[in-house]
Write a protein that holds these residues in place. Structure first.
Motif, short mmCIF file in Angstrom:
data_model
loop_
_atom_site.label_atom_id
_atom_site.label_comp_id
_atom_site.label_asym_id
_atom_site.label_seq_id
_atom_site.Cartn_x
_atom_site.Cartn_y
_atom_site.Cartn_z
N ARG A 176 0.72 -1.15 -0.05
CA ARG A 176 -0.17 0.01 -0.12
C ARG A 176 0.98 1.38 0.02
O ARG A 176 0.54 2.39 -0.48
CB ARG A 176 -0.98 -0.01 1.20
CG ARG A 176 -1.87 -1.09 1.25
CD ARG A 176 -2.78 -1.09 2.50
NE ARG A 176 -3.56 -2.36 2.74
CZ ARG A 176 -4.42 -2.70 3.58
NH1 ARG A 176 -4.28 -1.83 4.84
NH2 ARG A 176 -5.21 -3.67 3.55
N SER A 192 0.48 -5.93 5.17
CA SER A 192 -0.91 -5.89 4.62
C SER A 192 -1.20 -7.24 4.11
O SER A 192 -0.25 -7.96 3.60
CB SER A 192 -1.02 -4.88 3.65
OG SER A 192 -0.14 -5.02 2.54
N GLU A 230 -2.51 -8.20 1.11
CA GLU A 230 -2.15 -8.12 -0.19
C GLU A 230 -0.59 -8.49 -0.45
O GLU A 230 -0.46 -9.62 -1.15
CB GLU A 230 -2.27 -6.83 -0.84
CG GLU A 230 -3.80 -6.23 -0.79
CD GLU A 230 -3.95 -5.36 0.33
OE1 GLU A 230 -3.30 -5.21 1.60
OE2 GLU A 230 -4.69 -4.30 0.25
N LEU A 240 -9.52 -11.00 3.69
CA LEU A 240 -9.52 -9.72 2.72
C LEU A 240 -10.82 -9.91 2.07
O LEU A 240 -11.26 -8.55 1.90
CB LEU A 240 -8.24 -9.85 1.91
CG LEU A 240 -8.13 -8.69 0.93
CD1 LEU A 240 -7.86 -7.51 1.63
CD2 LEU A 240 -6.87 -9.09 -0.07
N ASP A 257 -12.17 -5.95 2.24
CA ASP A 257 -12.33 -5.09 1.07
C ASP A 257 -12.41 -5.77 -0.08
O ASP A 257 -11.28 -6.42 -0.55
CB ASP A 257 -10.90 -4.40 1.20
CG ASP A 257 -10.95 -3.36 0.07
OD1 ASP A 257 -11.73 -3.02 -0.67
OD2 ASP A 257 -9.85 -2.74 -0.04
N THR A 287 -10.24 -5.00 -3.32
CA THR A 287 -8.77 -5.21 -3.41
C THR A 287 -8.65 -7.06 -3.61
O THR A 287 -7.83 -7.43 -4.19
CB THR A 287 -8.24 -4.89 -2.00
OG1 THR A 287 -8.74 -3.56 -1.52
CG2 THR A 287 -6.67 -5.18 -2.02
N TYR A 288 -9.51 -7.59 -2.79
CA TYR A 288 -9.53 -9.08 -3.19
C TYR A 288 -9.75 -9.36 -4.51
O TYR A 288 -8.94 -10.31 -4.83
CB TYR A 288 -10.67 -9.53 -2.22
CG TYR A 288 -11.11 -11.01 -2.35
CD1 TYR A 288 -9.97 -11.95 -1.97
CD2 TYR A 288 -11.78 -11.55 -3.34
CE1 TYR A 288 -10.48 -13.39 -2.03
CE2 TYR A 288 -12.35 -12.65 -3.46
CZ TYR A 288 -11.63 -13.88 -2.72
OH TYR A 288 -11.72 -15.09 -3.15
N LYS A 341 -9.24 -7.79 -7.16
CA LYS A 341 -7.85 -7.40 -7.74
C LYS A 341 -6.61 -8.20 -7.64
O LYS A 341 -5.83 -8.56 -8.48
CB LYS A 341 -7.30 -6.05 -7.08
CG LYS A 341 -6.21 -5.27 -8.07
CD LYS A 341 -5.78 -3.87 -7.68
CE LYS A 341 -4.63 -4.18 -6.69
NZ LYS A 341 -4.13 -2.76 -6.14
N ILE A 342 -6.25 -8.69 -6.48
CA ILE A 342 -5.24 -9.57 -5.89
C ILE A 342 -5.50 -11.04 -6.72
O ILE A 342 -4.60 -11.45 -7.12
CB ILE A 342 -5.41 -9.78 -4.30
CG1 ILE A 342 -4.63 -8.72 -3.83
CG2 ILE A 342 -4.46 -10.99 -3.96
CD1 ILE A 342 -3.44 -8.18 -4.09
#
Length: 92
Positions: free
Chosen positions: A17, A24, A26, A70, A74, A77-78, A80-81
């Protein structure tokens, strides 16, 4: 089999981040995914290495728990990952 510091820094800079972010979810998921890929390749050539297989299962479980966290915390973000790391979504 362990990740080198250059590999870790590249993953942290890509998924972190902010600068130096290693805690984090991610970043943790990305680091675990890299270790899982490396261990999977190792086990394909060393089929009788049961201690590494056990370690792989532990890493997969840890990544699964982080992804579940995650996903609830969020979802954007999940999503995207899992797209960037090519991880299957657990639909649950």
């Amino acid at each position: 089999m362990a990740l080198g510091s250059a590999e870790k820094q590249a993953i942290v800079s890509q998924f972190g981040r902010k600068e130096g972010d290693t805690g984090s979810p991610e970043v943790q998921i990305a680091l675990l995914s890299k270790r899982i890929v490396d261990l999977t390749e190792h086990l394909q050539s060393n089929k009788k290495d049961h201690s590494s297989r056990l370690g792989l299962l532990k890493l997969v479980g840890q990544r699964k728990r982080l992804m579940k966290y995650l996903k609830h915390k969020d979802f954007a973000t999940y999503s995207k990952i899992i797209k960037e790391l090519s991880i299957r979504d657990n639909k649950k």
